[in-house]
Enzyme design. Structure first.
Site, PDB file in Angstrom:
ATOM      1  N   ARG A  57       8.068 -14.435  14.385  1.00 20.68           N
ATOM      2  CA  ARG A  57       9.370 -14.231  15.016  1.00 20.68           C
ATOM      3  C   ARG A  57       9.522 -12.931  15.799  1.00 20.68           C
ATOM      4  NH1 ARG A  57      14.388 -16.099  11.647  1.00 20.68           N
ATOM      5  NH2 ARG A  57      15.005 -14.196  12.672  1.00 20.68           N
ATOM      6  N   ASP A  58       8.460 -12.138  15.957  1.00 18.13           N
ATOM      7  CA  ASP A  58       8.579 -10.907  16.745  1.00 18.13           C
ATOM      8  C   ASP A  58       7.248 -10.584  17.428  1.00 18.13           C
ATOM      9  OD1 ASP A  58       9.937  -8.745  17.815  1.00 18.13           O
ATOM     10  OD2 ASP A  58       9.543  -7.445  16.101  1.00 18.13           O
ATOM     11  N   VAL A  59       6.658 -11.598  18.053  1.00 18.64           N
ATOM     12  CA  VAL A  59       5.388 -11.396  18.746  1.00 18.64           C
ATOM     13  C   VAL A  59       5.692 -10.721  20.083  1.00 18.64           C
ATOM     14  CG1 VAL A  59       3.376 -12.510  19.775  1.00 18.64           C
ATOM     15  CG2 VAL A  59       4.302 -13.378  17.638  1.00 18.64           C
ATOM     16  N   ASN A  63       3.466  -5.234  18.833  1.00 14.81           N
ATOM     17  CA  ASN A  63       3.103  -5.745  17.514  1.00 14.81           C
ATOM     18  C   ASN A  63       1.726  -6.392  17.477  1.00 14.81           C
ATOM     19  OD1 ASN A  63       5.505  -4.854  16.457  1.00 14.81           O
ATOM     20  ND2 ASN A  63       6.534  -6.806  16.700  1.00 14.81           N
TER      21      ASN A  63
END
Length: 85
Positions: A57-59, A63
């Site tokens: 959910r936070d690519v 990251n």
């Protein structure tokens, strides 16, 4: 359980840079072979997570950590969740 920031910092010590910094250090673009290598590793990592029903959910480039030998690692699972169905 470790606090999320501790886990991220442990990875940051061992890996040279993230994808955002890597892209900034190559203003003329990166080698197509490296693009292919990074994409393969990204998809393999996401496949691994999804098989275990974990959504990152936070690519984003910040990251995606990259080692000195070009190994890409998914990082910062703070927004991730387990998908039960």
């Amino acid at each position: 359980d470790f606090p999320k920031t501790v886990c991220f910092n442990i990875f940051k010590i061992f890996l040279a840079t993230d994808l955002s910094q890597y892209l900034e250090s190559h203003p003329g673009g990166i080698n197509p072979r490296n693009v292919k290598l990074f994409m393969f590793q990204l998809f393999r990592g996401l496949w691994y997570c999804h098989r275990r029903r974990i959504l990152h959910r936070d690519v984003k480039p910040q990251n995606l950590l990259i080692s000195e030998i070009g190994e890409l690692k998914l990082a910062d699972f703070g927004k991730s969740e387990e998908k039960l169905s």
